[in-house]
Design an enzyme around this catalytic site. Structure first.
Site, PDB file in Angstrom:
ATOM      1  N   ASP A  53     -29.112 -31.950  64.231  1.00  0.00           N
ATOM      2  CA  ASP A  53     -27.995 -31.613  65.112  1.00  0.00           C
ATOM      3  C   ASP A  53     -28.404 -31.737  66.575  1.00  0.00           C
ATOM      4  OD1 ASP A  53     -25.424 -30.825  65.675  1.00  0.00           O
ATOM      5  OD2 ASP A  53     -25.845 -28.687  65.525  1.00  0.00           O
ATOM      6  N   ASN A 106     -17.468 -35.791  58.751  1.00  0.00           N
ATOM      7  CA  ASN A 106     -17.688 -36.600  59.949  1.00  0.00           C
ATOM      8  C   ASN A 106     -16.702 -37.756  60.098  1.00  0.00           C
ATOM      9  OD1 ASN A 106     -21.338 -36.275  59.947  1.00  0.00           O
ATOM     10  ND2 ASN A 106     -19.775 -35.013  60.932  1.00  0.00           N
TER      11      ASN A 106
END
Length: 247
Positions: free
Chosen positions: A24, A72
């Site tokens: 991340d 996503n």
């Protein structure tokens, strides 16, 4: 960090068999330096090779990287298109290094929903490294924990309807055998989860498999995450008392 430097830091270090990482912070890394988000993803891709090499030298058996989630797809189409191209670039550049390191590539997730070019590249990467006997580099690509559990449930239900199994025969092993991570065998469940960028959530990653996984949340953005970060997070793991429900 060289392999000799690594060797000097791991004396008495208990290295987890399976480390999972939520990579991340790519977008925020790029924003911090005034670059577009895709620049962060590109630098994050370069860091995969560095961290995978370190993990391999440390003796990690499986390194699972959360590369693209089923959620996503909701991102801007330009970013999604770039992310779909990343495996093409990654394996095009780093395949010789993976072969040299004796690393075996595995892709877990809904591969059939990927663009044809991306499918072809990841399938070739798995084929080209299938005989490698070193660390397994598992990319969770188009992966979601809830979707994986639902998929496994459907498979078992279909087998029960077909009379191949009895409902009462469904246990943890039978369920685990229908998950994407069954290809990882005895190392399917991570010992350690690391999430970079300081966020403290698991974001639908390996929900079934992480029942007893130790978690470390590292403040570094993924492109800034170094071998030193990895080793320090493993040291934190070493300080944990894993009881697996016992006393």
């Amino acid at each position: 960090m060289t392999e000799n430097n690594i060797d000097g830091q791991i004396n008495n270090l208990r290295v987890p068999d399976h480390i999972a990482i939520i990579m991340d912070g790519n977008g925020r890394w790029a924003k911090r330096s005034g670059q577009p988000r895709i620049a962060g993803h590109k630098e994050g891709m370069n860091n995969v090779k560095r961290i995978a090499t370190t993990a391999s030298h440390l003796g990690v058996k499986v390194l699972s990287l959360y590369a693209f989630s089923t959620e996503n797809w909701k991102r801007p189409s330009t970013e999604v298109s770039f992310l779909m191209k990343l495996p093409v670039d990654f394996f095009g550049v780093f395949m010789p290094d993976l072969i040299k390191e004796n690393i075996k590539v595995v892709i877990t997730g809904f591969k059939d929903d990927l663009p044809a070019k991306t499918q072809n590249v990841v399938n070739k990467a798995m084929e080209d490294t299938k005989d490698n006997t070193g660390m397994v580099l598992n990319f969770a690509f188009n992966y979601g924990g809830r979707a994986e559990i639902i998929n496994a449930t459907k498979i078992l239900a279909e087998k029960a309807v077909a009379g191949e199994i009895k409902p009462q025969d469904i246990d943890e092993k039978a369920f685990s055998d229908e998950l994407f991570t069954s290809v990882l065998g005895k190392y399917a469940d991570p010992d350690l989860l690391i999430r970079t960028s300081g966020e403290e959530r698991i974001s639908n990653f390996l929900l079934w498999q992480m029942a007893y996984t130790e978690m470390v949340f590292d403040d570094a953005y993924w492109p800034d995450f170094t071998s030193d970060n990895l080793i320090n997070d493993i040291r934190t793991f070493n300080d944990r008392d894993r009881r697996f429900g016992t006393v």
